[in-house]
Design an enzyme around this catalytic site. Structure first.
Site, mmCIF file in Angstrom:
data_model
loop_
_atom_site.group_PDB
_atom_site.id
_atom_site.type_symbol
_atom_site.label_atom_id
_atom_site.label_comp_id
_atom_site.label_asym_id
_atom_site.label_seq_id
_atom_site.Cartn_x
_atom_site.Cartn_y
_atom_site.Cartn_z
ATOM 1 N N ILE A 131 32.678 43.465 41.156
ATOM 2 C CA ILE A 131 33.098 42.734 39.955
ATOM 3 C C ILE A 131 33.654 41.419 40.502
ATOM 4 O O ILE A 131 34.694 41.397 41.142
ATOM 5 C CB ILE A 131 34.156 43.501 39.138
ATOM 6 C CG1 ILE A 131 33.571 44.809 38.611
ATOM 7 C CG2 ILE A 131 34.665 42.629 37.985
ATOM 8 C CD1 ILE A 131 34.564 45.671 37.828
ATOM 9 N N PRO A 132 32.931 40.320 40.295
ATOM 10 C CA PRO A 132 33.166 39.090 41.059
ATOM 11 C C PRO A 132 34.393 38.260 40.645
ATOM 12 O O PRO A 132 34.275 37.180 40.084
ATOM 13 C CB PRO A 132 31.873 38.310 40.840
ATOM 14 C CG PRO A 132 31.420 38.734 39.483
ATOM 15 C CD PRO A 132 31.788 40.193 39.389
ATOM 16 N N CYS A 133 35.575 38.735 41.000
ATOM 17 C CA CYS A 133 36.798 38.004 40.678
ATOM 18 C C CYS A 133 36.945 36.724 41.496
ATOM 19 O O CYS A 133 37.708 35.837 41.117
ATOM 20 C CB CYS A 133 38.019 38.901 40.851
ATOM 21 S SG CYS A 133 38.134 39.710 42.453
ATOM 22 N N HIS A 134 36.192 36.597 42.592
ATOM 23 C CA HIS A 134 36.255 35.364 43.398
ATOM 24 C C HIS A 134 35.663 34.178 42.652
ATOM 25 O O HIS A 134 35.892 33.043 43.038
ATOM 26 C CB HIS A 134 35.543 35.564 44.742
ATOM 27 C CG HIS A 134 34.087 35.869 44.631
ATOM 28 N ND1 HIS A 134 33.625 37.139 44.365
ATOM 29 C CD2 HIS A 134 32.999 35.070 44.721
ATOM 30 C CE1 HIS A 134 32.298 37.108 44.311
ATOM 31 N NE2 HIS A 134 31.897 35.860 44.528
ATOM 32 N N ARG A 135 34.954 34.424 41.562
ATOM 33 C CA ARG A 135 34.311 33.345 40.795
ATOM 34 C C ARG A 135 35.238 32.757 39.729
ATOM 35 O O ARG A 135 34.778 32.068 38.827
ATOM 36 C CB ARG A 135 33.031 33.864 40.154
ATOM 37 C CG ARG A 135 31.985 34.277 41.186
ATOM 38 C CD ARG A 135 30.729 34.815 40.565
ATOM 39 N NE ARG A 135 29.846 35.324 41.595
ATOM 40 C CZ ARG A 135 28.964 36.294 41.405
ATOM 41 N NH1 ARG A 135 28.833 36.849 40.213
ATOM 42 N NH2 ARG A 135 28.216 36.702 42.395
#
Length: 167
Positions: A131-135
């Site tokens: 789940i791409p929280c770095h984006r």
């Protein structure tokens, strides 16, 4: 109807360009992804006990790091509050190479002025990368923090890997 008994938690530790990653889950889904902090994982000393789901996650992560995968299909299961789950659902919708701001996430979940709560939910994501929280960046493309791995250097690597401009 017979009550469902949760499967035993499984573990698989893999190498990555970010350092070691510990994947936890069961026969149905990945429930946790931990990136080593200072070379250490909370699971150090535990024996790997992979499931096919964790092996699939490892293969997909390998493809992501190799630059041949831009979206993950391995099942994940989270267990957050309704607000956290709403934020994590918004994170899942951010495509490879794109970003969203904290304010955008708040507006999308009906809490336009809940910047700190949004940041807390993003930081509580139990399966970063998948789940791409770095984006998620500040509205001016600034990195305001990252709770996985070695923090901001880990986020910088991920953003650079995806070709995402940042400050």
């Amino acid at each position: 109807m017979t009550p469902r008994t949760p499967a035993a938690e499984a573990l698989l530790t893999i190498a990555s360009p970010l350092g070691r990653i510990a994947l936890s889950g069961d026969t149905e889904a990945v429930t946790r992804l931990e990136i080593a902090v200072g070379g250490r994982l909370s699971t150090d000393g535990a024996d790997d006990s992979p499931t096919p789901v964790l092996e699939r996650a490892a293969a997909e992560l390998g493809e992501y790091f190799a630059g041949t995968r831009t979206a993950f299909s391995v099942p994940v299961r989270t267990g957050g509050t309704p607000f956290q789950e709403a934020i994590w659902q918004q994170l899942r919708a951010i495509p490879f190479g794109a970003v969203r701001g904290y304010g955008e996430l708040g507006r999308a979940t009906g809490r336009a002025t809940a910047g700190r709560a949004v940041g807390g939910a993003v930081g509580a994501n139990p399966v970063p990368l998948l789940i791409p929280c770095h984006r998620v960046l500040a509205s001016d493309a600034r990195i305001t923090g990252y709770s996985a791995g070695d923090g901001i250097p880990t986020k910088v690597w991920l953003l650079d890997h995806e070709g995402i401009p940042h400050r």
